[in-house]
Motif scaffolding. Structure first.
Motif, PDB file in Angstrom:
ATOM      1  N   TYR A  79     -18.016 -10.139  37.090  1.00  0.00           N
ATOM      2  CA  TYR A  79     -18.216 -11.564  37.345  1.00  0.00           C
ATOM      3  C   TYR A  79     -18.942 -12.118  36.122  1.00  0.00           C
ATOM      4  O   TYR A  79     -20.019 -11.639  35.774  1.00  0.00           O
ATOM      5  CB  TYR A  79     -19.068 -11.775  38.598  1.00  0.00           C
ATOM      6  N   LEU A  81     -20.581 -15.440  34.671  1.00  0.00           N
ATOM      7  CA  LEU A  81     -21.060 -16.781  35.002  1.00  0.00           C
ATOM      8  C   LEU A  81     -20.826 -17.704  33.813  1.00  0.00           C
ATOM      9  O   LEU A  81     -21.291 -17.434  32.709  1.00  0.00           O
ATOM     10  CB  LEU A  81     -22.558 -16.735  35.339  1.00  0.00           C
ATOM     11  N   LEU A 110     -16.961 -20.416  45.132  1.00  0.00           N
ATOM     12  CA  LEU A 110     -17.014 -20.319  43.675  1.00  0.00           C
ATOM     13  C   LEU A 110     -15.840 -21.073  43.063  1.00  0.00           C
ATOM     14  O   LEU A 110     -14.761 -21.128  43.640  1.00  0.00           O
ATOM     15  CB  LEU A 110     -16.934 -18.857  43.236  1.00  0.00           C
ATOM     16  N   ARG A 127     -18.383 -20.094  38.407  1.00  0.00           N
ATOM     17  CA  ARG A 127     -19.739 -20.434  38.824  1.00  0.00           C
ATOM     18  C   ARG A 127     -19.717 -20.853  40.284  1.00  0.00           C
ATOM     19  O   ARG A 127     -18.659 -21.170  40.832  1.00  0.00           O
ATOM     20  CB  ARG A 127     -20.298 -21.553  37.972  1.00  0.00           C
ATOM     21  N   PRO A 128     -20.896 -20.893  40.905  1.00  0.00           N
ATOM     22  CA  PRO A 128     -20.966 -21.411  42.274  1.00  0.00           C
ATOM     23  C   PRO A 128     -20.644 -22.906  42.298  1.00  0.00           C
ATOM     24  O   PRO A 128     -20.933 -23.620  41.343  1.00  0.00           O
ATOM     25  CB  PRO A 128     -22.423 -21.181  42.671  1.00  0.00           C
TER      26      PRO A 128
END
Length: 138
Positions: A79, A81, A110, A127-128
């Motif tokens: 993952y 970011l 996400l 990203r969230p």
């Protein structure tokens, strides 16, 4: 006592050919080779882009084994970011990168996309939060 800071984590991928892996990460994803051993026909390398590093190692007796080959429902091996997945997806598309899954808002809350490298490792860049293709958060 003050809590110590952790800056980053880097995946360590067993690959089928380190030179070819370096080429993929450099030409398609914009990484640079910051270390390789030996210089010619390396068996180990570190590629880097900004604060993200990926360790690449060849071992003749151990084939690459991405998570999706272990469990199809567990596809990510990494993952990453990124603050603006829209801009990065556009950059990668401009480099003719094939997306494993396109830019989208997923069911985990996400926003991002997936790329599969030449050995089948799946990297999620995102990203969230949700976004539109303009990079605007909802």
């Amino acid at each position: 006592m003050k809590r110590a800071t952790i800056e980053a984590i880097s995946p360590f991928f067993i690959v089928s050919n380190v030179s070819q892996a370096i080429t993929f990460y450099r030409e398609k994803l914009g990484f640079e080779a910051m270390f390789q051993e030996p210089e010619t026909d390396p068996f180990f390398a570190i590629v880097r882009r900004d604060k993200v590093m990926v360790f690449l190692k060849y071992h003749g007796d151990i084939p690459p084994l991405p998570n999706c080959q272990r469990h199809p429902w567990m596809s990510w091996d990494d993952y990453v970011l990124v603050p603006d997945p829209d801009a990065l997806a556009a950059e990668f598309a401009n480099n003719n990168v094939e997306f494993y899954k396109p830019l989208m808002n997923n069911s985990d809350g996400l926003c991002g996309f997936e790329i599969s490298d030449r050995d089948g490792y799946v990297l999620f860049f995102g990203r969230p939060g949700e976004t539109h293709l303009t990079g605007r958060r909802e």
